[in-house]
Design an enzyme around this catalytic site. Sequence first.
Site, PDB file in Angstrom:
ATOM      1  N   ASP A   1       3.630   3.783  -6.052  1.00 48.67           N
ATOM      2  CA  ASP A   1       2.497   3.046  -6.593  1.00 48.67           C
ATOM      3  C   ASP A   1       2.873   2.721  -8.051  1.00 48.67           C
ATOM      4  OD1 ASP A   1      -0.216   2.149  -6.938  1.00 48.67           O
ATOM      5  OD2 ASP A   1      -0.582   4.021  -8.013  1.00 48.67           O
ATOM      6  N   LEU A   2       2.188   1.786  -8.662  1.00 52.46           N
ATOM      7  CA  LEU A   2       2.547   1.403 -10.035  1.00 52.46           C
ATOM      8  C   LEU A   2       1.609   2.037 -11.072  1.00 52.46           C
ATOM      9  CD1 LEU A   2       4.212  -0.416 -11.996  1.00 52.46           C
ATOM     10  CD2 LEU A   2       2.504  -2.194 -11.587  1.00 52.46           C
ATOM     11  N   ASP A   3       0.326   1.588 -11.033  1.00 54.30           N
ATOM     12  CA  ASP A   3      -0.637   2.014 -12.054  1.00 54.30           C
ATOM     13  C   ASP A   3      -0.949   3.509 -11.884  1.00 54.30           C
ATOM     14  OD1 ASP A   3      -0.958  -0.612 -13.127  1.00 54.30           O
ATOM     15  OD2 ASP A   3      -2.201  -1.131 -11.408  1.00 54.30           O
TER      16      ASP A   3
ATOM     17  N   THR B   1      -1.627   1.975 -16.827  1.00 54.94           N
ATOM     18  CA  THR B   1      -2.337   0.734 -17.151  1.00 54.94           C
ATOM     19  C   THR B   1      -3.847   0.885 -17.005  1.00 54.94           C
ATOM     20  OG1 THR B   1      -1.774   0.110 -14.942  1.00 54.94           O
ATOM     21  CG2 THR B   1      -0.550  -0.993 -16.689  1.00 54.94           C
TER      22      THR B   1
ATOM     23  N   LYS C   1      -9.718   3.016  -9.636  1.00 52.31           N
ATOM     24  CA  LYS C   1      -8.291   3.318  -9.514  1.00 52.31           C
ATOM     25  C   LYS C   1      -7.792   3.030  -8.101  1.00 52.31           C
ATOM     26  CE  LYS C   1      -7.506   6.397 -13.331  1.00 52.31           C
ATOM     27  NZ  LYS C   1      -7.307   7.749 -13.808  1.00 52.31           N
ATOM     28  N   GLY C   2      -6.738   2.257  -8.010  1.00 53.48           N
ATOM     29  CA  GLY C   2      -6.142   1.934  -6.706  1.00 53.48           C
ATOM     30  C   GLY C   2      -6.886   0.855  -5.942  1.00 53.48           C
TER      31      GLY C   2
ATOM     32  N   ARG D   1      -8.597  -6.028  -7.371  1.00 56.42           N
ATOM     33  CA  ARG D   1      -9.364  -6.655  -8.455  1.00 56.42           C
ATOM     34  C   ARG D   1     -10.743  -7.124  -7.975  1.00 56.42           C
ATOM     35  NH1 ARG D   1      -6.311 -11.545 -10.971  1.00 56.42           N
ATOM     36  NH2 ARG D   1      -4.637 -10.027 -10.768  1.00 56.42           N
TER      37      ARG D   1
ATOM     38  N   SER E   1       2.159  -1.594  -4.530  1.00 57.57           N
ATOM     39  CA  SER E   1       1.034  -1.605  -5.477  1.00 57.57           C
ATOM     40  C   SER E   1      -0.031  -2.609  -5.078  1.00 57.57           C
ATOM     41  CB  SER E   1       1.573  -1.963  -6.871  1.00 57.57           C
ATOM     42  OG  SER E   1       0.519  -2.293  -7.741  1.00 57.57           O
ATOM     43  N   ALA E   2      -1.274  -2.301  -5.444  1.00 56.20           N
ATOM     44  CA  ALA E   2      -2.386  -3.227  -5.196  1.00 56.20           C
ATOM     45  C   ALA E   2      -2.437  -4.333  -6.246  1.00 56.20           C
ATOM     46  CB  ALA E   2      -3.698  -2.451  -5.233  1.00 56.20           C
ATOM     47  N   SER E   3      -1.668  -4.171  -7.313  1.00 54.17           N
ATOM     48  CA  SER E   3      -1.783  -5.098  -8.445  1.00 54.17           C
ATOM     49  C   SER E   3      -1.046  -6.410  -8.222  1.00 54.17           C
ATOM     50  CB  SER E   3      -1.228  -4.438  -9.711  1.00 54.17           C
ATOM     51  OG  SER E   3      -1.150  -5.397 -10.742  1.00 54.17           O
TER      52      SER E   3
ATOM     53  N   ASN F   1      -0.368  -8.195 -10.685  1.00 50.56           N
ATOM     54  CA  ASN F   1       0.418  -8.313 -11.921  1.00 50.56           C
ATOM     55  C   ASN F   1       1.650  -7.405 -11.908  1.00 50.56           C
ATOM     56  OD1 ASN F   1      -1.426 -10.119 -13.369  1.00 50.56           O
ATOM     57  ND2 ASN F   1      -2.845  -8.393 -13.321  1.00 50.56           N
TER      58      ASN F   1
ATOM     59  N   LYS G   1      -5.463  -1.000   0.137  1.00 49.30           N
ATOM     60  CA  LYS G   1      -5.487   0.450   0.354  1.00 49.30           C
ATOM     61  C   LYS G   1      -6.959   0.862   0.457  1.00 49.30           C
ATOM     62  CE  LYS G   1      -1.509   1.006  -2.739  1.00 49.30           C
ATOM     63  NZ  LYS G   1      -1.015   1.524  -4.032  1.00 49.30           N
TER      64      LYS G   1
ATOM     65  N   GLU H   1       1.693   8.508  -5.191  1.00 50.54           N
ATOM     66  CA  GLU H   1       0.373   7.870  -5.399  1.00 50.54           C
ATOM     67  C   GLU H   1      -0.541   8.707  -6.280  1.00 50.54           C
ATOM     68  OE1 GLU H   1      -1.959   5.746  -5.163  1.00 50.54           O
ATOM     69  OE2 GLU H   1      -1.082   4.168  -3.969  1.00 50.54           O
ATOM     70  N   ASP H   2      -1.365   8.026  -7.096  1.00 51.37           N
ATOM     71  CA  ASP H   2      -2.325   8.764  -7.929  1.00 51.37           C
ATOM     72  C   ASP H   2      -3.778   8.533  -7.501  1.00 51.37           C
ATOM     73  OD1 ASP H   2      -2.404   6.066  -8.855  1.00 51.37           O
ATOM     74  OD2 ASP H   2      -3.444   6.783 -10.644  1.00 51.37           O
TER      75      ASP H   2
HETATM   76  C1  BG6 Z   1      -4.216  -1.052  -8.908  1.00 50.24           C
HETATM   77  C2  BG6 Z   1      -5.055  -0.406  -9.988  1.00 50.24           C
HETATM   78  O1  BG6 Z   1      -2.900  -0.627  -8.983  1.00 50.24           O
HETATM   79  O2  BG6 Z   1      -4.247  -2.474  -9.053  1.00 50.24           O
HETATM   80  C3  BG6 Z   1      -6.467  -0.960  -9.955  1.00 50.24           C
HETATM   81  O3  BG6 Z   1      -5.086   0.990  -9.792  1.00 50.24           O
HETATM   82  C4  BG6 Z   1      -6.418  -2.484 -10.080  1.00 50.24           C
HETATM   83  O4  BG6 Z   1      -7.214  -0.403 -11.004  1.00 50.24           O
HETATM   84  C5  BG6 Z   1      -5.542  -3.060  -8.978  1.00 50.24           C
HETATM   85  O5  BG6 Z   1      -7.726  -3.038  -9.982  1.00 50.24           O
HETATM   86  C6  BG6 Z   1      -5.411  -4.569  -9.040  1.00 50.24           C
HETATM   87  O6  BG6 Z   1      -4.718  -4.923 -10.197  1.00 50.24           O
HETATM   88  P1  BG6 Z   1      -4.560  -6.382 -10.763  1.00 50.24           P
HETATM   89  O7  BG6 Z   1      -3.460  -6.244 -11.781  1.00 50.24           O
HETATM   90  O8  BG6 Z   1      -4.145  -7.265  -9.604  1.00 50.24           O
HETATM   91  O9  BG6 Z   1      -5.852  -6.792 -11.333  1.00 50.24           O
HETATM   92 MG    MG Z   2      -2.378   3.990  -8.914  1.00 49.34          MG
END
Ligand code: BG6
Ligand code: MG
Length: 219
Positions: A10-12, A18, A46-47, A50, A115-117, A119, A146, A170-171
């Site tokens: 996982d990233l964040d 972040t 968390k996790g 968006r 990762s769910a992000s 970014n 997730k 994972e956190d």
């Molecule tokens: C997850 C974070 O990794 O990514 C969440 O834990 C965040 O807090 C999610 O909302 C989505 O991230 P992003 O960068 O696409 O807004």
């Molecule tokens: Mg995380």
Amino acid sequence: MKKEIAFIFDLDGVIVDTAKYHFLAWHNLATSLGFEFTEKHNELLKGVSRVKSLEILLNIGNIELTEDEKQSMLIKKNEEYLEYVHQMTSEEILPGVLHLLDFLDEHQIKYALGSASKNAPLILEKVGLLKRFTALVDGNDVSKAKPNPEVFLIAAQKLKTAPENCIVVEDAIAGVEAAKLAKMTCVGIGNQQILNKADVVFKDMTGFSLEFLKKLINN
Ligand code: BG6
Ligand code: MG
């Protein structure tokens, strides 16, 4: 014979922290909408994707918005978040991460990001880790967030290995659940009581001792 293993990170909250930047951006959005958003509330995000995060936040503030208004809030939040991300450097890689990646490289153990992000590639680039991962799976690649296991199953495919060979780090509770649903081993990073579905929990990324890693690859 050594068992084949691969890692999925996982990233964040695992590679970088972040959550503090997400918090600042969500907090400012809540303030502009006229309610208070606390660090405790931030734990709930968390996790979480968006879009889902905005739903949770609006629920906390008891606010209803139109679809168009929600879209512009999501853009506003992400623009502010990216201002923080653009200032990130390798200094923000969490303690223990580089040591672990070096060990994996030395032992030719492949690793991917899960990762769910949306970014994620930018963040990895900012902290100088983008090129090290064999594969990246992020919020742009999945249709189900997730705790659905999709993100980790795609990562295993990209790593060309079976899910049961994968160790997910994972956190977040949702992430631990996703890893277990994918039939993968899960190392939780954080609180044992909260991440009680993980196979093992370390307080932080420095928990990956040489002893633990050697046992893992010799199993
Ligand atoms: C997850 C974070 O990794 O990514 C969440 O834990 C965040 O807090 C999610 O909302 C989505 O991230 P992003 O960068 O696409 O807004
Ligand atoms: Mg995380």
